[in-house]
Design a protein around this motif. Structure first.
Motif, PDB file in Angstrom:
ATOM      1  N   GLN A  61      -7.136 -15.125  19.068  1.00  0.00           N
ATOM      2  CA  GLN A  61      -7.684 -14.333  20.512  1.00  0.00           C
ATOM      3  C   GLN A  61      -8.266 -15.547  21.109  1.00  0.00           C
TER       4      GLN A  61
ATOM      5  N   GLY B  51      -3.435  -3.729  28.658  1.00  0.00           N
ATOM      6  CA  GLY B  51      -4.414  -3.272  28.418  1.00  0.00           C
ATOM      7  C   GLY B  51      -4.741  -2.276  29.027  1.00  0.00           C
TER       8      GLY B  51
ATOM      9  N   GLU C 276      -5.051 -11.459  22.628  1.00  0.00           N
ATOM     10  CA  GLU C 276      -4.779 -12.109  22.046  1.00  0.00           C
ATOM     11  C   GLU C 276      -3.243 -12.820  22.881  1.00  0.00           C
TER      12      GLU C 276
ATOM     13  N   VAL D 173      -6.326  -6.810  24.056  1.00  0.00           N
ATOM     14  CA  VAL D 173      -6.853  -6.202  22.908  1.00  0.00           C
ATOM     15  C   VAL D 173      -7.968  -5.289  23.480  1.00  0.00           C
ATOM     16  N   SER D 174      -9.312  -5.889  24.054  1.00  0.00           N
ATOM     17  CA  SER D 174     -10.498  -5.559  23.969  1.00  0.00           C
ATOM     18  C   SER D 174     -10.641  -5.719  26.046  1.00  0.00           C
TER      19      SER D 174
END
Length: 743
Positions: A146, A177, A188, A201-202
């Protein structure tokens, strides 16, 4: 092979078995190895849980055990890096040793180039010299490393730029995303060089928003910032505990808490009056009351596990990541004006020369008469006239404190601790989190007063535990190494300041250097170099003294809300003085060395987070001044340029050597200087000059400078002194003076 014995094995026998077993050692293998009965296996399960709680062992996938800080014989690894030489490096996918960085294992591939960054493998591990080797057994389902970064768009394609200013790579984004260019994201990485791709991922928000700067540090360094629900529920439950019987009632004394104006918690308060005992004529009685955190946070509770995992609170300009849940740290344990609070009271008798005559510790109930900011307390003393409000006459409360402090100051001057008056940067935000100013924090007598009371209480705590032959978690600051002293000597020679290596070095030795320099323009640079010469302070149960404070015995006792070390000292005092529940368990007493190492590492992590975040705020503040010419001071020189900081504000920025002009600059590695081959212009540490701010990146905290138009390559050192040579850039050790910082 272990010979079966009746009863449970010892902790040492279990650790030895785990270390020497040819196969992964789970509970079944341990029970078989020691020939345990069915009844003994129940006790073994409890013993293994206790050892895990104590930080002695950890469990690997498949429930096999290994020593904490070690690596299971068979475990899952994640490929973290493939270096330029083609060497593959991996880290354990699961790593629970808080504060201990995961080791890097060199992977021995059967086929070169078979593994890429982010891939997961099941591997057999072995120690080799000072490192570890991994032998891949199976490639597992893909996962990835990450990275925290910001998205940018170029030619219709998204790229991820890491927030770490040391990271020079960018990564193509395979999956955004739902994030857009300019967003701060957690992504990632997967793939093999040069085709490493990022998958978001966020989405974390706007990286340029002021309140994002601390969030970047939290994610980057892995600082736990969310409490488990179990810990929150437990904190809510224990916050309702009655104060209990048997406490000394100190509510009639006008005890006052003096803290920074922006303090988030109040864990110490003070009181003093003239001693009426003829045996201490001209002396003083004083009380340092500290929040009784050990009453609420019991060993091996959920809150205690969270506190040990964090090690300390982390303070940012816009938020605090507390060691304890807020209902404890900011409410029940915080010594707030007018509220009854549980305290551990250090009673001191102080001689007229400032010496500590005696001390005792009690559990008490206090009612703080006032929470004062340093500036408010100083103003009351300076005005020297009664200030009466609903709290009473504050001048009459503060005057005895100041008079007793003058005695403590005499003792401090007599022992001559290290006296480096280096300013601390203060970032001031408005209610929306926007930066209003960045400036040095003013240093008042009120700061010094609280420091000296806290130091006196810390010394008393250490000596009290020594007298009781009880465990002590010391705060240790060792003398500088000969290597660092030699570097300082070389540095001082550039100012024609002598420094003899053969002498016995004491803190006063450095103070005399500063006195000899007087008000010379290079005084701040010399003080910074002396600070860099000092060693890093740390926690340990073996006493090696505190060099900087010139003290033989020193512990941290005064901040248990925000430092786990202080909580351990409180627990030891509770046990030693028989003050009731919440004392130090025997297994913690036996494991102090390991705990000291862990909380020392966690402290350094907090320092890095606070420093990096302040750098980001400084860069954000300066971003509105890009293009302006400003006074800077060179802080380091390398073969690719030099680093400089803006005078009065701070923040490190690079001046690349390629931008110094057309001539060739020769780098002297020993002297750490850059010298123009034709002009002879020299760039060296400590030199002040004018540079133009070319770039200020709030996300990474990095600055970049360029030469002002029409200016020469370098301004001569001010005062006509010789250029200062950089010895070696070193990390800044713990501050050993300021309350609220790390003495």
């Amino acid at each position: 092979m272990y010979k079966p014995k009746a009863g449970l094995p010892t902790r040492e026998q279990i650790l030895d078995f785990i270390a020497t077993s040819d196969v992964p050692a789970g509970k079944r293998e341990i029970a078989k190895g020691f020939g345990l009965s069915a009844q003994d296996k129940i006790g073994l399960k409890a013993l293994l849980k206790d050892m895990a709680d104590e930080g002695l062992i950890d469990s690997a996938p498949g429930r096999a055990f290994h020593k904490m800080g070690g690596i299971p014989k068979v475990t899952v690894l994640r490929i973290a890096d493939v270096d330029d030489g083609g060497n593959v490096w991996a880290v354990p996918e699961r790593w629970e040793a808080e504060g201990v960085p995961p080791p890097r294992l060199r992977v021995r591939e059967r086929k070169r180039g078979a593994l890429g960054v982010g891939e997961r493998i099941l591997a057999r591990t072995e120690e080799a010299g000072n490192g570890w080797i991994a032998h891949p057994m199976k490639v597992l389902a893909p996962a990835s490393e990450q990275v925290l970064g910001v998205l940018r768009e170029e030619a219709g394609r998204l790229w991820l730029t890491g927030v770490d200013k040391r990271e020079r790579r960018e990564f193509a984004v395979a999956d955004a995303g739902g994030a857009a260019p300019g967003d701060l994201v957690l992504a990632e990485l997967a793939g093999k060089p040069p085709k490493i791709a990022a998958r978001v991922v966020s989405k974390l928000g706007d990286p340029f928003a002021a309140r994002s700067f601390s969030l970047i540090a939290i994610h980057k360094l892995g600082i736990p910032d969310v409490f488990s629900q179990e810990a929150l529920d437990e904190a809510e439950r224990v916050s309702k505990l009655p104060l209990g019987e048997g406490r000394e009632d100190l509510r009639d004394l006008p005890i006052v808490a003096i803290d920074p104006e922006d303090a988030r918690d109040h864990d110490d308060a003070v009181w003093a009056e003239a001693d009426d005992d003829p045996s201490n004529a001209g002396g003083w009685k004083a009380i340092v009351a500290i929040a009784d955190v050990s009453f609420y946070v019991r060993p091996k509770s959920e809150v205690d596990r969270e506190a040990r995992r964090r090690g300390n609170s982390v303070y940012f300009p816009d938020r605090v990541v507390p060691m304890l849940p807020e209902i404890l740290s900011a409410e029940v344990c915080s010594l707030k004006e007018g509220a009854d609070r549980a305290a551990l009271a250090c009673h001191l008798r102080i001689g007229k020369d400032g010496s500590l005559k005696s001390w005792r510790f009690t559990r008490a109930v206090v009612r703080i008469v006032a929470n004062l900011a340093y500036e408010e307390a100083q103003a009351i003393i300076d005005a020297a006239s009664p200030v009466v409000d609903e709290r009473g006459d504050m001048l009459s409360v503060l005057q005895p404190l100041w008079a007793c402090w003058h005695a403590l100051a005499k003792a401090r001057d007599a022992r001559a601790p290290l006296d480096l008056d280096l300013p601390e940067r203060r970032v001031v935000l408005d209610e929306q989190g926007r930066i209003m100013s960045v400036s040095p924090r003013e240093r008042l007598d009120a700061h010094r007063l609280i420091e000296d009371y806290m130091i006196a209480a810390n010394v008393a705590a250490a000596k009290a535990l020594e007298a009781k032959k009880a465990p002590v978690m010391y705060r240790i600051h060792e003398p500088p190494s000969r290597e660092k002293l030699a570097a300082l000597k070389e540095y001082l020679e550039t100012f024609d300041v002598p420094f003899a290596l053969g002498q016995v070095v004491r803190p006063a030795t450095f103070n005399h250097i500063i006195e000899r320099i007087g008000d010379a323009d290079f005084r701040p640079q010399v003080m910074e170099q002396i600070l860099r010469t000092q060693t890093q302070a740390y926690y340990a149960p073996g006493n090696h003294g505190h060099f900087g404070l010139s003290l033989g015995s020193y512990a941290h006792f005064t901040s248990p809300i925000r430092r786990y070390a202080d909580l351990l000292v409180h627990r030891s005092l509770v046990s030693a003085y028989g003050l009731g529940e919440g004392g130090l368990p025997a297994d913690d007493a036996a494991n102090m060395e390991t705990v000291g190492e862990i909380i020392s590492r966690l402290e350094r992590r907090a320092m890095e987070a606070e420093r990096d975040t302040t750098d980001r705020y400084v860069a954000a503040f300066l971003s509105e001044r890009v293009g302006q010419v400003m006074d800077v001071r060179i802080t380091g020189v390398t073969n690719f340029g030099f680093f400089a900081t803006v005078e009065g504000i701070g923040g490190d920025g690079l001046m690349p050597v390629r931008d110094l002009g057309g001539e060739y600059f020769r780098f002297d590695e020993g002297a750490r200087t850059l010298t123009g081959e034709h002009t002879g212009d020299v760039f060296a540490q400590g030199q002040t000059l004018e540079l133009r701010l070319a770039e200020a990146n709030p996300v990474s905290g990095a600055l970049r400078f360029e030469m002002p138009e029409g200016k020469g390559a370098a301004q001569p050192p001010r005062g006509g002194r010789k250029p200062v040579r950089e010895i070696k850039r070193r990390g800044r050790p713990a501050n050993i003076h300021h309350k609220g910082k790390r003495r």
